[in-house]
Write an enzyme that holds these catalytic residues in place. Structure first.
Site, PDB file in Angstrom:
ATOM      1  N   HIS A 152     -44.697 -36.408 -41.200  1.00 61.02           N
ATOM      2  CA  HIS A 152     -45.471 -37.765 -41.105  1.00 61.02           C
ATOM      3  C   HIS A 152     -45.767 -38.042 -42.994  1.00 61.02           C
ATOM      4  CE1 HIS A 152     -45.965 -38.988 -36.453  1.00 61.02           C
ATOM      5  NE2 HIS A 152     -44.634 -38.566 -37.196  1.00 61.02           N
ATOM      6  N   VAL A 177     -50.961 -35.164 -42.440  1.00 68.60           N
ATOM      7  CA  VAL A 177     -51.894 -34.785 -41.550  1.00 68.60           C
ATOM      8  C   VAL A 177     -50.996 -34.026 -40.273  1.00 68.60           C
ATOM      9  CG1 VAL A 177     -53.342 -36.077 -42.780  1.00 68.60           C
ATOM     10  CG2 VAL A 177     -52.186 -36.583 -41.137  1.00 68.60           C
ATOM     11  N   HIS A 178     -50.070 -34.351 -40.076  1.00 67.93           N
ATOM     12  CA  HIS A 178     -49.169 -33.853 -38.792  1.00 67.93           C
ATOM     13  C   HIS A 178     -47.823 -33.594 -38.966  1.00 67.93           C
ATOM     14  CE1 HIS A 178     -50.292 -38.450 -37.524  1.00 67.93           C
ATOM     15  NE2 HIS A 178     -51.028 -37.427 -37.252  1.00 67.93           N
ATOM     16  N   PRO A 179     -47.653 -32.090 -39.889  1.00 66.95           N
ATOM     17  CA  PRO A 179     -46.645 -31.329 -40.039  1.00 66.95           C
ATOM     18  C   PRO A 179     -46.256 -30.404 -38.208  1.00 66.95           C
ATOM     19  CG  PRO A 179     -48.736 -30.229 -40.664  1.00 66.95           C
ATOM     20  CD  PRO A 179     -49.039 -31.431 -39.673  1.00 66.95           C
TER      21      PRO A 179
END
Lengths: 184, 512
Positions: free
Chosen positions: B279, B443-445
């Site tokens: 993301h 911020v969303h691996p």
């Protein structure tokens, strides 16, 4: 093979010098120097032996001064804010292998004008305009390792400087709402 | 019992039913549900146990406390900064509280493409309901929308773009605005103040400062977890061994595959660490005539979904979200240096950001690095995703100008592009968005141990259990088969709840 004398007592071939520089840049970036710090800045004073000699500290100061220069006497001077001390406290918390390479990165930065810009002066010997041109050379370099060194020093400078309360009024930032708290 | 191992010192030896690795949106939920279900549980967390009194609203103090690598973790090439939590409560301690259920079209895509027929909205509803109740998910009130979000909303509405005020997990929010640095008021309903105390009350033993080195299995069954008590400087303060019948790995989509790779588990078909989605996000900054003080109030409450249509294309699109960082992070995120950079910083109080969050198709990879907790993260934005990013930035600029911004900054490297109000925005589209050409953050691996029916193309099954190792479960964002396209907190917690209840329901097999 051409040799370059870097700083005090460190003789390197150009090839080895650049290899070491790339290695240092990689380390700085991978470790994200400003970040790998632990409770180190500002209100958390983690005492530790300095990673930098007096000469290196002066070099770092001059780099930070140009990076954050606002061209405005109202802006807090780097030397008056404690930004360098904050960066040193931060560095004291970084993995030792990375900390050991920062002096090399700084020396590389100092000798950068000779190595990369064909100017017969070190960074610390340049006037402000010359220093800015040298920094721009790092920032805009086509070599990734030079840009990585620039990013690492830039991050250190900005985190060190803009974490200082003295810089906030000029930004219009009103600061934390909680008082005190556990910062130890 | 929550124990700081660094303070306690010494070795740790435990024998339990379940060892949970990680205490964020996945691990805390799994631990609480399993402990409440009667299982003996140990939780191992790499970071510290910080509480509200430690959240002093200063970047210099909180970045090193709460974030992996002090908030400066990045892809190996330095192109994308990756923000992940590293403390009891994980990323839920610093996140900005958006609460979304998994979109139905994404679930349908996962059912169709990955054989996950169990993942229907009805089947997942009980887990969603439990999680949302525990996290106190509620609609943000109109009077809680801060100045920046109101401006962005007005701009979007002027342009006719679809958007809405979202749900959050807050209770008694005082609207200070420091959510990103941890909530000093215990109003954010993070895992730290919800599931972690529930796990504690149910008897789970939670150990902070424990770095897991590997998981061991024997004859296809998980047996024990080995690690060490780690100091900030990398020093070792003790050895850790937890013998367990079940291990729930919930260390996040970077650390979880790193641990599996180091353990040589679950990777018979080379899937562990692959399929990384991030993301990726780029922030356009608007400069307004009046002071906005965007850092005050709830940072993100409005959400523009005009440019994502998962029904028609579950694999692409982007959303726009308001954002502001604090001074040091803003300075580091703003390209350039010297007078031009300082001039931009002088406008900090009059600025506010709008970010493009990409529902990315690009697949990166996590590999183990030379040192623990420093995995190598490879991710290079594909051209079609880059094109979407550029398109999104055009829309960010549109919205910011419609919201009243006088100038908009697009964070091109090495120097930013500053657009005036009457600028031709196609300049962004013409310049494009190549990998590494913009200051980018993620911020969303997710998706590095993905879920699927086929063991050759996935790591875990529909319940999160590793295809190759009985009793080894993954319960974090790693299991998402693809990019999810919305903020993932609730989906992560939902999967962890579901996995925990599966373990409880199947204890006769797993506990044997």
């Amino acid at each position: 093979m051409r040799e370059t004398r870097v700083g005090t007592g460190l003789a390197l071939s150009r090839r080895v010098f650049l290899q070491r520089a790339a290695f240092t840049a990689s380390l700085l970036t991978m470790a994200r120097v400003p970040a790998a710090a632990r409770d180190a800045l500002g209100a958390t004073a983690a005492p530790a032996a300095s990673a930098l000699s007096a000469a290196e500290r002066e070099l770092l100061t001059q780099v930070v001064e140009r990076l954050v220069d606002a061209g405005d006497p109202a802006a807090p001077a780097v030397r008056a804010t404690g930004a360098i001390a904050a960066i040193e406290r931060l560095l004291a918390q970084v993995d030792a292998s990375v900390r050991a390479d920062l002096p090399l990165a700084l020396r590389l930065f100092d000798w950068g004008p000779m190595l990369f810009d064909l100017r017969w002066a070190r960074f610390t010997e340049l006037d402000d305009g010359g220093k800015d041109r040298a920094i721009r050379g790092w920032m805009q370099s086509r070599f990734a390792f030079r840009r990585l060194v620039f990013d690492a020093l830039r991050n250190l400078a900005f985190v060190g400087y803009y974490s200082q309360d003295a810089t906030w009024p000029l930004l219009g930032y009103k600061g934390p709402l909680v008082g005190g708290g556990n910062v130890s | 019992m929550i124990v700081s191992m660094r303070a306690r010192g010494g070795d740790l030896m435990e024998t339990v039913d379940v060892c949970v690795i990680g205490s964020g949106a996945g691990g805390a939920v799994a631990a609480a549900e399993l402990a409440a279900g009667g299982r003996s549980v140990v939780v191992l967390e790499q970071g510290h146990h910080w509480t509200a009194k430690d959240f002093v609203q200063r970047e210099d103090v909180m970045l090193p406390r709460l974030f992996e690598e002090g908030g400066m973790r990045a892809t190996t090439d330095g192109a994308i900064r990756i923000i992940q939590g590293r403390c009891i409560g994980g990323s839920t301690v610093h996140n900005l509280c958006y609460c979304f259920r998994t979109p139905d079209p994404i679930l349908a895509f996962w059912r169709d493409q990955y054989g996950l027929t169990e993942l229907t909205p009805d089947a997942l509803a009980p887990s969603f309901a439990r999680v949302e109740q525990t996290l106190h998910v509620t609609q943000i009130r109109e009077d809680e929308v801060n100045t920046l979000n109101r401006l962005i909303r007005a701009g979007a509405e002027k342009l006719g773009y679809s958007g809405f005020v979202t749900k959050h997990n807050r209770r008694g929010c005082v609207q200070a605005g420091y959510c990103l640095l941890g909530c000093s008021y215990n109003a954010k309903q993070s895992m730290l103040v919800t599931y972690v105390p529930r796990a504690d009350a149910a008897g789970a033993r939670i150990y902070a400062n424990v770095q897991v080195e590997r998981i061991e299995a024997d004859h296809g069954r998980v047996r024990r977890v080995l690690g060490r008590v780690a100091g900030d400087d990398g020093s070792t303060h003790g050895a850790v061994e937890v013998r367990a019948k079940v291990v729930v790995l919930a260390a996040g989509a970077v650390a979880s595959p790193d641990i599996l790779l180091r353990s040589k588990l679950g990777n018979d078909d080379g899937q562990v660490g692959r399929n990384l989605h991030l993301h990726p996000a780029v922030v356009a900054t608007g400069f307004f005539d009046d002071e906005v003080h965007a850092y005050r109030g709830i940072p993100q409450s409005y959400y523009i979904d005009e440019f994502i249509d998962l029904e028609h294309d579950p694999h692409s699109g982007y959303v726009l979200m308001p954002i502001i960082e604090f001074p040091a992070m803003t300075a580091a995120s703003t390209p350039g240096f010297g007078k031009s950079h300082a001039a931009l910083m002088r406008a900090y109080a009059r600025s506010g950001g709008l970010l493009v969050l990409l529902h990315d198709r690009t697949a990166g990879r996590v590999r183990s690095g030379d040192a623990l907790a420093k995995p190598r993260i490879a991710y290079e934005l594909e051209p079609r995703d880059a094109a979407q990013m550029a398109e999104g930035l055009v829309h960010c600029a549109e919205v910011l100008f419609a919201a009243g911004a006088r100038r908009v900054l697009i964070p091109y490297l090495p120097e930013p592009l500053l657009l005036e109000r009457d600028a031709d925005l196609t300049v962004i589209a013409r310049r494009g968005a190549r990998h590494g050409s913009l200051t980018s953050t993620a911020v969303h691996p997710q998706s590095t141990c993905r879920m699927g029916r086929d063991a050759k193309t996935s790591v875990v099954n529909a319940w999160g259990e590793c295809h190759t190792t009985e009793g080894l479960f993954v319960a974090d964002m790693s299991v998402f088969p693809t990019s999810i396209g919305v903020p993932p907190q609730i989906t992560t917690a939902m999967f962890a709840d579901r996995t925990a209840h599966y373990i409880l329901d199947n204890w006769a097999r797993l506990g044997a």
